[in-house]
Design a protein around this motif. Structure first.
Motif, PDB file in Angstrom:
ATOM      1  N   LYS A  67       0.813  -1.209   0.000  1.00 26.83           N
ATOM      2  CA  LYS A  67       0.000   0.000   0.000  1.00 26.83           C
ATOM      3  C   LYS A  67       0.853   1.268   0.000  1.00 26.83           C
ATOM      4  O   LYS A  67       0.430   2.315  -0.521  1.00 26.83           O
ATOM      5  N   ALA A  68       2.051   1.173   0.566  1.00 28.84           N
ATOM      6  CA  ALA A  68       2.948   2.328   0.623  1.00 28.84           C
ATOM      7  C   ALA A  68       3.834   2.432  -0.621  1.00 28.84           C
ATOM      8  O   ALA A  68       4.668   3.341  -0.715  1.00 28.84           O
ATOM      9  N   GLY A  69       3.684   1.500  -1.550  1.00 32.70           N
ATOM     10  CA  GLY A  69       4.455   1.548  -2.791  1.00 32.70           C
ATOM     11  C   GLY A  69       5.829   0.918  -2.712  1.00 32.70           C
ATOM     12  O   GLY A  69       6.653   1.119  -3.614  1.00 32.70           O
ATOM     13  N   LEU A  70       6.077   0.136  -1.678  1.00 32.18           N
ATOM     14  CA  LEU A  70       7.357  -0.568  -1.542  1.00 32.18           C
ATOM     15  C   LEU A  70       7.204  -2.001  -2.041  1.00 32.18           C
ATOM     16  O   LEU A  70       6.101  -2.544  -2.053  1.00 32.18           O
ATOM     17  N   PRO A  71       8.293  -2.637  -2.436  1.00 32.95           N
ATOM     18  CA  PRO A  71       8.206  -4.053  -2.823  1.00 32.95           C
ATOM     19  C   PRO A  71       7.787  -4.890  -1.625  1.00 32.95           C
ATOM     20  O   PRO A  71       8.046  -4.518  -0.474  1.00 32.95           O
ATOM     21  N   SER A  72       7.159  -6.019  -1.875  1.00 34.78           N
ATOM     22  CA  SER A  72       6.717  -6.889  -0.785  1.00 34.78           C
ATOM     23  C   SER A  72       7.392  -8.255  -0.832  1.00 34.78           C
ATOM     24  O   SER A  72       7.356  -8.992   0.155  1.00 34.78           O
ATOM     25  N   ASP A  73       7.995  -8.605  -1.954  1.00 30.08           N
ATOM     26  CA  ASP A  73       8.724  -9.866  -2.068  1.00 30.08           C
ATOM     27  C   ASP A  73       9.930  -9.843  -1.137  1.00 30.08           C
ATOM     28  O   ASP A  73      10.686  -8.864  -1.102  1.00 30.08           O
ATOM     29  N   ARG A  74      10.122 -10.911  -0.357  1.00 28.54           N
ATOM     30  CA  ARG A  74      11.156 -10.886   0.687  1.00 28.54           C
ATOM     31  C   ARG A  74      12.563 -10.677   0.143  1.00 28.54           C
ATOM     32  O   ARG A  74      13.392 -10.038   0.796  1.00 28.54           O
ATOM     33  N   GLU A  75      12.857 -11.191  -1.034  1.00 28.92           N
ATOM     34  CA  GLU A  75      14.185 -10.986  -1.612  1.00 28.92           C
ATOM     35  C   GLU A  75      14.388  -9.516  -1.972  1.00 28.92           C
ATOM     36  O   GLU A  75      15.429  -8.917  -1.676  1.00 28.92           O
ATOM     37  N   LYS A  76      13.381  -8.919  -2.602  1.00 25.46           N
ATOM     38  CA  LYS A  76      13.482  -7.514  -2.993  1.00 25.46           C
ATOM     39  C   LYS A  76      13.470  -6.593  -1.781  1.00 25.46           C
ATOM     40  O   LYS A  76      14.144  -5.551  -1.767  1.00 25.46           O
ATOM     41  N   VAL A  77      12.735  -6.980  -0.757  1.00 21.64           N
ATOM     42  CA  VAL A  77      12.712  -6.186   0.474  1.00 21.64           C
ATOM     43  C   VAL A  77      14.094  -6.182   1.121  1.00 21.64           C
ATOM     44  O   VAL A  77      14.604  -5.138   1.533  1.00 21.64           O
TER      45      VAL A  77
END
Length: 444
Positions: A177-187
């Motif tokens: 919702k905040a526009g950040l990635p959610s995939d754990r690798e990308k996070v």
């Protein structure tokens, strides 16, 4: 797990309450309740059996995981009795008193990571050298964990049980919702290698933060995560207290207060009821978390947040928590006790304890065992926690521990940072208050 106020919490972490949530659930801290003792196994020993007494704090999980029963089945001449004091801040002074008098000691005593250096410096002669116990192999443990339980002259007074390698737990739904990635690798890639990048991600989050959520729970949590990544913190290798000029402390303080003054935190105090409620109400999007924190999050956030939380690598490896088992020289059954400690802390038993109770092993030899290497957490979208925490554990620096680490860390978190985070005091004012309180405590 352990955390007293500040960087640590006592084993008042009620693992049993969390374990009740389901098989495979990682253990977590629970609210500190009234102090209590509990004895298991009855008294006496009778029938020609040798009774080995265990003096512990909080919940180590050996009994709950069935390890005592397994050992007694294989050693029918041994009976194990356990006595528990819930809070380490009450347990530890009693242990020191018993050591000074040479009476009232159990055959095996637990020692918290916050106290192991002081015990090694002031009480080493009163403990058995466990490195000489048959089947104990130094190479089974992470090097830094072995060193923590070993004095400068090479006497190993404690064998490591669990540790707390650091990761970041985060809310996938809030990140999206905040526009950040959610995939754990990308996070994990967002902040890889630098805690300042973690704050940068937080600044991006806050620009589009859903509702009244914050990026992280508390400035003290940020501080603890950053400082846990450093080798030299409150003392130097010579044993001199350096917390006022320590580069690691200055860096962690700067990052934590930047999070506070930049309004990235939910301005909470960890392990308080408001913190628990914030988990339940989804008021923050990320938190530094060792393995034992996963069970705590599941318990407090509840079923409605299942699969919304996930786990990513922390910016840098760090450690939060851990304990040791030691055998006092004044014990009645030193040889039998040492054998039991060696068995309880062996890689195979540490892997079993992780599988059933969530205590992350300090025995590096256990990381290749299936219970650890293949571990996934169903609540956190089947995050491969075995891989994530193994990687973190292997990267933790050999930390220089001092005798009063706990006092220093507690005052920085609960005096200085709390004033900045909750009261709006300047970082300079918070630091002044923290160091004044620390100096007063150390002078006593």
């Amino acid at each position: 797990m352990r955390r007293s106020t500040g960087s640590y919490r006592s084993r008042a972490v009620v693992l049993a309450a969390v374990a009740a949530l389901g098989a495979g659930l990682l253990s977590g801290c629970a609210d500190d309740g009234d102090d209590k003792s509990d004895k298991s196994g009855g008294g006496g020993g009778g029938g020609g059996k040798t009774t080995i007494t265990m003096g512990l704090f909080g919940t180590f999980g050996f009994q709950e995981a069935g390890l005592y029963d397994e050992y007694m089945k294989d050693h029918p001449d041994i009976k194990i009795e356990q006595t528990v004091i819930e809070r380490n801040e009450n347990y530890y002074p009693q242990l020191l008193n018993h050591l000074s008098t040479g009476s009232g000691l159990a055959d095996v005593q637990g020692i918290e990571i916050a106290n192991i250096t002081e015990v090694g410096q002031t009480q080493a002669a009163k403990f058995v050298d466990l490195s000489k116990t048959e089947s104990v192999k130094k190479e089974n443990w992470l090097d830094w964990k072995w060193q923590q339980g070993t004095t400068k002259d090479g006497k190993t007074i404690g064998l490591g049980t669990d540790i707390g390698p650091m990761a970041i737990c985060y809310r996938k739904d809030l990140f999206k919702k905040a526009g950040l990635p959610s995939d754990r690798e990308k996070v994990g890639q967002l902040w890889s290698g630098d805690w300042n990048k973690y704050l940068e991600a937080g600044e991006k989050y806050m620009k589009n933060a859903p509702g009244d959520t914050a990026f992280v729970d508390a400035a003290s949590g940020v501080y603890n995560a950053v400082i846990s990544s450093s080798a030299e913190r409150y003392y130097d290798k010579s044993g001199k207290a350096i917390y006022k000029e320590s580069p690691a402390v200055k860096d962690a303080w700067g990052i934590a207060t930047k999070a506070a003054t930049g309004h990235l935190t939910a301005r909470l105090q960890q392990f308080q009821k408001t913190w628990d409620q914030a988990f339940a109400n989804g008021k923050f999007a990320s938190i530094a978390c060792p393995p034992w924190m996963l069970g705590y999050i599941q318990e407090k956030a509840g079923d409605k947040a299942k699969d919304q939380w996930d786990v990513a690598a922390a910016p840098k490896p760090g450690n939060w928590g851990g304990s040791f088992l030691a055998v006092p020289e004044a014990g009645k059954h030193k040889e039998e006790a040492a054998k039991l400690v060696a068995w309880l802390t062996a890689p195979e038993q540490q892997a079993k304890l992780f599988a059933k109770r969530g205590s992350w092993p300090s025995a590096v030899a256990s990381y290749s065992l299936p219970d650890v290497s293949n571990a996934k957490h169903p609540y956190f979208d089947n995050a491969p926690i075995g891989q994530i925490f193994t990687q973190a554990a292997k990267g933790i620096p050999v930390q220089v521990l001092g005798p009063k680490d706990q006092i220093i860390a507690s005052n920085i978190a609960d005096i200085g940072l709390l004033q900045v985070d909750q009261q709006g005091k300047s970082p300079e004012a918070g630091w002044k208050a923290a160091t004044k309180s620390i100096d007063n405590a150390l002078d006593q």
